[in-house]
Scaffold this active site. Structure first.
Site, short mmCIF file in Angstrom:
data_model
loop_
_atom_site.label_atom_id
_atom_site.label_comp_id
_atom_site.label_asym_id
_atom_site.label_seq_id
_atom_site.Cartn_x
_atom_site.Cartn_y
_atom_site.Cartn_z
N ARG A 69 24.53 37.70 50.15
CA ARG A 69 25.06 39.01 50.77
C ARG A 69 23.91 39.25 51.50
NH1 ARG A 69 28.66 41.97 48.69
NH2 ARG A 69 28.44 41.09 47.23
N ARG A 95 34.27 44.32 51.03
CA ARG A 95 32.84 43.94 50.95
C ARG A 95 31.38 45.42 51.33
NH1 ARG A 95 31.08 39.06 51.13
NH2 ARG A 95 28.73 39.58 51.43
N ASN A 111 33.82 55.68 55.64
CA ASN A 111 34.80 54.86 55.03
C ASN A 111 35.90 55.47 53.61
OD1 ASN A 111 35.81 52.54 53.41
ND2 ASN A 111 34.46 53.73 51.79
N HIS A 113 39.25 55.62 51.40
CA HIS A 113 39.20 55.45 49.76
C HIS A 113 40.28 55.80 49.16
CE1 HIS A 113 37.74 53.12 45.55
NE2 HIS A 113 37.99 53.84 45.60
N SER A 140 40.57 59.39 50.15
CA SER A 140 39.32 60.65 50.35
C SER A 140 38.53 59.58 51.65
CB SER A 140 38.32 60.00 49.15
OG SER A 140 39.03 60.60 47.43
N ASP A 149 31.50 53.54 46.90
CA ASP A 149 32.13 54.86 47.36
C ASP A 149 32.04 55.71 46.71
OD1 ASP A 149 34.60 53.17 47.75
OD2 ASP A 149 34.67 51.77 45.97
#
Length: 222
Positions: A69, A95, A111, A113, A140, A149
């Site tokens: 990663r 990811r 982001n 979600h 959200s 998240d």
């Protein structure tokens, strides 16, 4: 250096790019933003086609080509930096990002979600909402931090869970809400109305004491 008239964006994707399409459509409709690049960690996905059809530069950085990663995220950070974005948009980017990557772009990443965070972080949110017998579900928009998240929330939209719902039906209704609230939040950033300071969301000069909710009639609460 003068501030650009349009907010420069880079969008990260992993799949079909329906949220990307919603952003592209809003930019075309006058949102003061410029999508400088769409980057996918997976080759051949529909989202890349959507970007190319809109004349947006695309790149593929396949995570399978990297041993871990950290090395992938280092390469991704360098690629993103080439386009000098002021906002990095995670539109179905599947990811988990390393802390080093997040620190580099802290306060500049949004982001979307598919749950009413803090409920159902991670995967299979629709399945988990149905299994729990929830009466409502939703989506959200939040700033990205090291907590999965778990960054500062900006805006949510709710949908009622119907008796006949399965994962597919529920997911489709939630996705329609995503297509509304994600471009809305990006527009606020582009218009200089939204930022995050000291871990708190500031909209129109005031700290948000509660997460905003888009109501069915188009109004925002609280």
């Amino acid at each position: 250096m003068t501030k650009p008239d349009k907010l420069p964006l880079v969008v990260l994707i992993s799949g079909s790019g329906s949220n990307l399409q919603a952003i592209i459509d809003q930019v075309a409709a006058g949102m003061p933003a410029e999508i400088r690049a769409v980057i996918s960690n997976r080759p051949g996905v529909r989202g890349l086609e959507r970007a190319q059809q809109a004349g947006i530069e695309t790149r593929v950085l396949d995570h399978k080509a990297y041993p871990d990663r950290e090395s992938y995220d280092l390469a991704l950070a360098e690629l993103v930096h080439e386009f000098q974005p002021e906002l990095l948009v995670l539109a179905g980017f599947m990811r988990i990002l390393s802390s080093e990557f997040i620190q580099r772009f802290r306060g500049r990443m949004l982001n979307i979600h598919p749950s009413l965070l803090p409920k159902y972080r991670g995967l299979h949110t629709h399945r988990r909402a149905l299994a729990a017998g929830d009466n409502e579900h939703g989506a959200s928009v939040h700033y990205v931090t090291e907590e999965l998240d778990g960054g500062p929330l900006v805006l949510q939209a709710r949908v009622a869970v119907e008796p006949e719902d399965d994962e597919e039906r529920l997911a489709a209704r939630v996705l329609r809400k995503e297509h509304i609230i994600f471009p809305m939040v990006i527009r606020w950033v582009a218009e200089g109305r939204l930022k995050v300071e000291n871990g708190q969301v500031v909209k129109d000069g005031s700290v948000l004491e509660k997460t905003l909710t888009l109501m069915g009639n188009g109004t925002l609460e609280p």
